[in-house]
Enzyme design. Structure first.
Site, PDB file in Angstrom:
ATOM      1  N   ASN A   1      -6.336  34.093 104.386  1.00 40.94           N
ATOM      2  CA  ASN A   1      -5.189  33.537 103.665  1.00 40.94           C
ATOM      3  C   ASN A   1      -4.466  34.711 102.999  1.00 40.94           C
ATOM      4  O   ASN A   1      -4.928  35.242 101.991  1.00 40.94           O
ATOM      5  CB  ASN A   1      -5.697  32.538 102.618  1.00 40.94           C
ATOM      6  CG  ASN A   1      -4.573  31.881 101.845  1.00 40.94           C
ATOM      7  OD1 ASN A   1      -3.404  32.205 102.030  1.00 40.94           O
ATOM      8  ND2 ASN A   1      -4.930  30.956 100.968  1.00 40.94           N
TER       9      ASN A   1
ATOM     10  N   ARG B   1      -4.358  30.699 107.283  1.00 41.68           N
ATOM     11  CA  ARG B   1      -3.644  29.682 106.523  1.00 41.68           C
ATOM     12  C   ARG B   1      -2.164  30.052 106.507  1.00 41.68           C
ATOM     13  O   ARG B   1      -1.791  31.148 106.096  1.00 41.68           O
ATOM     14  CB  ARG B   1      -4.161  29.608 105.092  1.00 41.68           C
ATOM     15  CG  ARG B   1      -3.420  28.532 104.364  1.00 41.68           C
ATOM     16  CD  ARG B   1      -3.770  28.414 102.932  1.00 41.68           C
ATOM     17  NE  ARG B   1      -3.013  27.283 102.397  1.00 41.68           N
ATOM     18  CZ  ARG B   1      -3.001  26.942 101.144  1.00 41.68           C
ATOM     19  NH1 ARG B   1      -3.721  27.608 100.284  1.00 41.68           N
ATOM     20  NH2 ARG B   1      -2.286  25.924 100.749  1.00 41.68           N
TER      21      ARG B   1
ATOM     22  N   HIS C   1       0.348  21.470 101.066  1.00 40.31           N
ATOM     23  CA  HIS C   1      -1.064  21.138 100.779  1.00 40.31           C
ATOM     24  C   HIS C   1      -1.649  20.214 101.850  1.00 40.31           C
ATOM     25  O   HIS C   1      -2.642  19.527 101.601  1.00 40.31           O
ATOM     26  CB  HIS C   1      -1.220  20.399  99.424  1.00 40.31           C
ATOM     27  CG  HIS C   1      -0.928  21.213  98.211  1.00 40.31           C
ATOM     28  ND1 HIS C   1      -0.397  20.651  97.083  1.00 40.31           N
ATOM     29  CD2 HIS C   1      -1.123  22.524  97.945  1.00 40.31           C
ATOM     30  CE1 HIS C   1      -0.248  21.583  96.146  1.00 40.31           C
ATOM     31  NE2 HIS C   1      -0.676  22.728  96.656  1.00 40.31           N
TER      32      HIS C   1
ATOM     33  N   ARG D   1       6.026  24.470  87.576  1.00 42.05           N
ATOM     34  CA  ARG D   1       7.158  23.896  88.321  1.00 42.05           C
ATOM     35  C   ARG D   1       7.540  22.549  87.736  1.00 42.05           C
ATOM     36  O   ARG D   1       6.672  21.769  87.335  1.00 42.05           O
ATOM     37  CB  ARG D   1       6.789  23.681  89.792  1.00 42.05           C
ATOM     38  CG  ARG D   1       6.537  24.963  90.542  1.00 42.05           C
ATOM     39  CD  ARG D   1       6.314  24.657  92.021  1.00 42.05           C
ATOM     40  NE  ARG D   1       5.584  25.735  92.651  1.00 42.05           N
ATOM     41  CZ  ARG D   1       4.541  25.570  93.457  1.00 42.05           C
ATOM     42  NH1 ARG D   1       4.113  24.358  93.766  1.00 42.05           N
ATOM     43  NH2 ARG D   1       3.931  26.610  93.968  1.00 42.05           N
TER      44      ARG D   1
ATOM     45  N   GLU E   1     -10.091  23.606 101.971  1.00 40.93           N
ATOM     46  CA  GLU E   1      -9.075  23.922 102.980  1.00 40.93           C
ATOM     47  C   GLU E   1      -9.593  24.949 103.983  1.00 40.93           C
ATOM     48  O   GLU E   1      -9.284  24.873 105.173  1.00 40.93           O
ATOM     49  CB  GLU E   1      -7.813  24.458 102.286  1.00 40.93           C
ATOM     50  CG  GLU E   1      -7.056  23.374 101.557  1.00 40.93           C
ATOM     51  CD  GLU E   1      -6.222  23.898 100.397  1.00 40.93           C
ATOM     52  OE1 GLU E   1      -6.821  24.329  99.388  1.00 40.93           O
ATOM     53  OE2 GLU E   1      -4.991  23.876 100.494  1.00 40.93           O
TER      54      GLU E   1
END
Ligand code: AMP
Length: 396
Positions: free
Chosen positions: A7, A90, A179, A238, A383
């Site tokens: 990743n 990823r 996600h 955010r 993940e």
């Protein structure tokens, strides 16, 4: 077969080496400060962590260091890089074309480069990570696993924004969702537990970035993140969804250009913006306990938006079989789960408070109250394992 999962971020590279025969993680770690000065943390289960600071010029230097550690006689777990059967990457954004995990060749890389404009933060480092790994390990397959691909099953009504259609055609402005690998993983887990292949499931990935996804039978029907990971519920820094006019009004009033406005919405809003304390849920809750009214408000807003989305997804699916919480907050924070599930009994969601608050952090726990119509779970996401599984499937 052994699968290396990578990743790559702009100045970091995370890795995990899986033994697919056992599902075990043999080693994992993180290269940081790539292009600045460089540091690595290398972990092997049951052994002491290895840390060092070493200049890492770019992602290629980082992956070379990772391979040398994986093969090191003392610190390593394999005797040669040839033991690695494939590499899974990823990739946050697969655009409209990379609708499922795919072996990355020239055509796929070209496509990823063509969509950098809509993925400016995560696209370039992911491409650089793939290229670096391909140059260092040219003889194995490199598989891209895209956060967006889980949403390729959504209908147009869920992904087309109600703005002039030509803007979708011209710029591919639409809901992509993010996600996805995490939502797919926990959704599959819960479907296995329920033994129901048609289950209606809402998965809440609540971390520093948060998204909520509705799935029917393991296929996503809607999700809260949109064109970018900015849409949906409030997050660490955010804002999540807003009246769009708020954006143009702030720009006019504060004299901000688009980049400055994006920074405000991405890095200065959410829990941090409202509380003025921190982007970290734990800090905000501590401040709330110490009497910070804005911290209490930040938590209330978070819970309020999450509830609204859960309710709307139940309406969209016309029912709900399971509600799942995952990621940093979802897996670990029983208090937040309790607040979200409070007063959802009309939808069939009722949780056992004692089990929920007593759930061991980071472990899979069913928190359903006896007799409740909907089953509720906290399930740790993985993940990397999902990426390894997809990579394995495409490499056999
Ligand atoms: P993530 O992005 O998945 O790493 O999640 C980060 C968020 O999870 C932060 O807001 C943390 O405060 C929260 N978090 C992580 N661990 C815990 C914990 N043990 N209890 C409560 N919240 C946690």
């Amino acid at each position: 077969m052994k699968i290396l999962v990578v990743n790559a971020g702009s100045s970091s590279l995370k890795y995990q080496l899986f033994d697919m025969d056992t599902g075990d993680v043999l080693a994992k770690g993180l290269c940081e400060r790539i292009g600045i000065d460089g540091a690595i943390t290398h972990k092997r289960p049951g052994k002491e962590n290895y840390k060092s600071e070493a200049p890492l010029k770019d992602h290629k230097a980082a992956i070379e260091l990772v391979l040398s550690l994986l093969c090191d006689p003392d610190l390593g777990v394999i005797s040669s890089a040839d033991e690695i059967g494939a590499v899974g990457h990823r990739v946050a954004h697969g655009g409209e074309k990379l609708r499922q995990s795919s072996v990355i060749g020239e055509k796929e890389l070209e496509y990823l480069e063509s969509i950098v404009e809509i993925n400016p933060l995560h696209g370039p480092p992911a491409i650089s990570g793939i290229k670096a790994c391909q140059s260092v390990m040219p003889n194995v397959k490199h598989v891209g696993v895209f956060d967006t691909s889980y949403y390729s099953t959504m209908e147009e009504k869920a992904y087309i924004y109600p703005i002039p259609y030509e803007l979708y055609e011209k710029y591919k402005i639409r809901r992509y969702g993010f996600h996805g690998t995490s939502h797919r993983y926990v959704c599959q887990k819960v479907m296995d537990i329920l033994g129901n292949k048609d289950a209606k499931v809402i998965t809440c990935h609540l971390g520093n970035g948060s998204s909520i996804t509705a799935s029917v039978g393991g296929r996503a029907v809607d999700t809260s993140m949109g064109f970018t990971p900015q849409e949906g519920v409030p997050m660490g820094t955010r804002s999540g969804s807003l009246d769009p006019t708020v954006v143009t009004y702030i720009m006019k009033k504060e004299g901000l250009n688009p980049e400055e406005m994006e920074k405000l919405l991405n890095s200065k809003s959410g829990l941090l913006g409202v509380s003025g304390v921190s982007s970290d849920c734990r800090d905000v809750m501590i401040a709330e306990g110490e009497g910070s009214k804005r911290s209490a408000l930040a938590m209330e807003i978070l819970v309020h938006y999450i509830k609204k989305i859960i309710g709307s997804y139940v309406a969209e699916m016309n029912g709900l079989d399971a509600l799942v919480f995952t990621a940093g907050i979802g897996e670990n924070d029983g208090v937040v789960r309790e607040l979200i599930c409070k007063d959802l009994s009309y939808l069939g969601v009722e949780i056992d408070s004692e089990v929920n608050l007593g759930a061991k952090r980071g472990t899979q726990t069913e928190i359903t109250k006896a007799g409740a119509k909907v089953r509720t779970f906290a399930i740790p996401t993985d993940e990397e394992y999902m990426i390894a599984l997809d990579t394995y499937a495409l490499s056999k």
